[in-house]
Design an enzyme around this catalytic site. Structure first.
Site, PDB file in Angstrom:
ATOM      1  N   ILE A  87      -0.757   9.511   8.332  1.00 29.06           N
ATOM      2  CA  ILE A  87      -1.552   8.680   9.232  1.00 29.06           C
ATOM      3  C   ILE A  87      -1.263   7.207   8.967  1.00 29.06           C
ATOM      4  O   ILE A  87      -0.728   6.829   7.928  1.00 29.06           O
ATOM      5  CB  ILE A  87      -3.055   8.962   9.075  1.00 29.06           C
ATOM      6  N   GLY A 136      -5.461   2.417   7.555  1.00 27.72           N
ATOM      7  CA  GLY A 136      -6.566   1.792   8.273  1.00 27.72           C
ATOM      8  C   GLY A 136      -6.425   0.285   8.324  1.00 27.72           C
ATOM      9  O   GLY A 136      -6.718  -0.350   9.340  1.00 27.72           O
ATOM     10  N   ASP A 186       0.851  -1.192   0.000  1.00 25.93           N
ATOM     11  CA  ASP A 186       0.000   0.000   0.000  1.00 25.93           C
ATOM     12  C   ASP A 186       0.884   1.239   0.000  1.00 25.93           C
ATOM     13  O   ASP A 186       1.332   1.710   1.041  1.00 25.93           O
ATOM     14  CB  ASP A 186      -0.922   0.015   1.215  1.00 25.93           C
ATOM     15  N   HIS A 190       0.260   8.009   3.787  1.00 28.93           N
ATOM     16  CA  HIS A 190       0.859   7.345   4.937  1.00 28.93           C
ATOM     17  C   HIS A 190       2.373   7.524   5.028  1.00 28.93           C
ATOM     18  O   HIS A 190       3.002   6.975   5.934  1.00 28.93           O
ATOM     19  CB  HIS A 190       0.506   5.861   4.888  1.00 28.93           C
TER      20      HIS A 190
END
Length: 286
Positions: free
Chosen positions: A209, A212, A189, A194
């Protein structure tokens, strides 16, 4: 282009054939916090060179594990700026224990496009089968696209879990590393949200961040290790809604209720007065 639900709903996406190795599974395990204590030998099963334990949540990264390009949110009837998108929910059903290495093919369709007014929710369903045509796992996921609603689609429903009216049976603390997102991005990912402070700022966040799906995997791994005795095969189905952001380096507080055939859980952020991270967490036992 605007979202066109008449084109999107039911559309079949290109099938993806892929393979994974024991090293891939071990790297994923490390990326979701396994074997954090090198002196605790119970964690070594996650990094075995030939047959590491495989978490059911590995299913969320297996097909794209070796991807090195940022994802694109471009499907039939849907074309959305990546900076507007966050994960909404994720569910995985494992039909049998995931093998440490193998080959498989994933077939995906757009199941729903929901119009929430200020946002759109795109729901995908997928089936992953081995070379013999046997189903390994199925998945259902949603992405939430800010500012993309108002196209005249159905609003859709939101599933909520009814938690027991009592104190949780287990309380778990799950630490994340400051570099957790950088480690997890090696599982395929490469969304710059991120890893790139500038991109994160442009998307409205003060810093990159945590993925998820990293939070999703870390909570599942913690439940398996601390509630289910480390048995990765004990989970038949695992689902969660993403209720808020986690910044790398924060600590997750996981509350778990034992509901018999299911474990129900929530995850909050200890450093931000219990800010929500995951909600509607359901872990169905085999």
């Amino acid at each position: 282009m605007p979202i066109d639900p008449a084109v999107a709903v039911g559309a079949e996406l290109p099938e993806v054939s892929f393979e994974w190795s024991a090293s891939d599974a071990a790297l994923y395990n490390l990326a979701v916090g396994a074997a954090a204590d090198p002196m605790d030998t119970t964690g070594l099963g996650y990094i075995h060179d030939v047959t590491p334990k495989v978490l059911p949540t590995f299913a969320t990264v297996a097909a794209g594990f070796h991807t090195t390009e940022p994802p694109k949110v471009s499907f039939p009837g849907v074309d959305i700026d990546l900076a507007k998108v966050v994960h909404g929910s994720q569910q995985v059903s494992a039909f049998r224990p995931l093998p440490a290495h193998g080959k498989a093919t994933t077939r995906t369709r757009i199941a729903e496009v929901q119009d929430k007014g200020s946002a759109a929710v795109i729901v995908q369903e997928s089936v992953t089968s081995d070379d013999a045509g046997q189903t390994l796992w199925t998945a259902r996921s949603s992405i939430f696209a800010k500012g993309e609603g108002g196209f005249g689609g159905e609003r859709g429903s939101s599933a909520k879990v009814d938690y027991p009216d009592r104190a949780p049976d287990h309380r778990l603390l799950v630490a994340t590393l400051p570099q957790q997102a950088l480690l997890y991005r090696l599982c395929g990912d490469r969304n710059p949200l991120h890893s790139d402070p500038g991109f994160a700022s442009g998307a409205g966040f003060p810093r990159p961040i945590l993925h998820g799906l990293c939070t999703y995997g870390m909570v599942c791994r913690a439940i398996i290790d601390e509630v289910l005795g480390g048995d990765v095969a004990a989970v038949a189905d695992y689902s969660a809604s993403f209720a808020g952001v986690v910044f790398p380096g924060e600590t997750l507080e996981v509350a778990v209720w034992d509901d018999g055939a299911r474990l129900l859980a929530t995850a909050t952020v200890a450093e931000r007065d219990g800010a929500k991270a995951l909600a509607n967490v359901v872990c169905a036992r085999n």
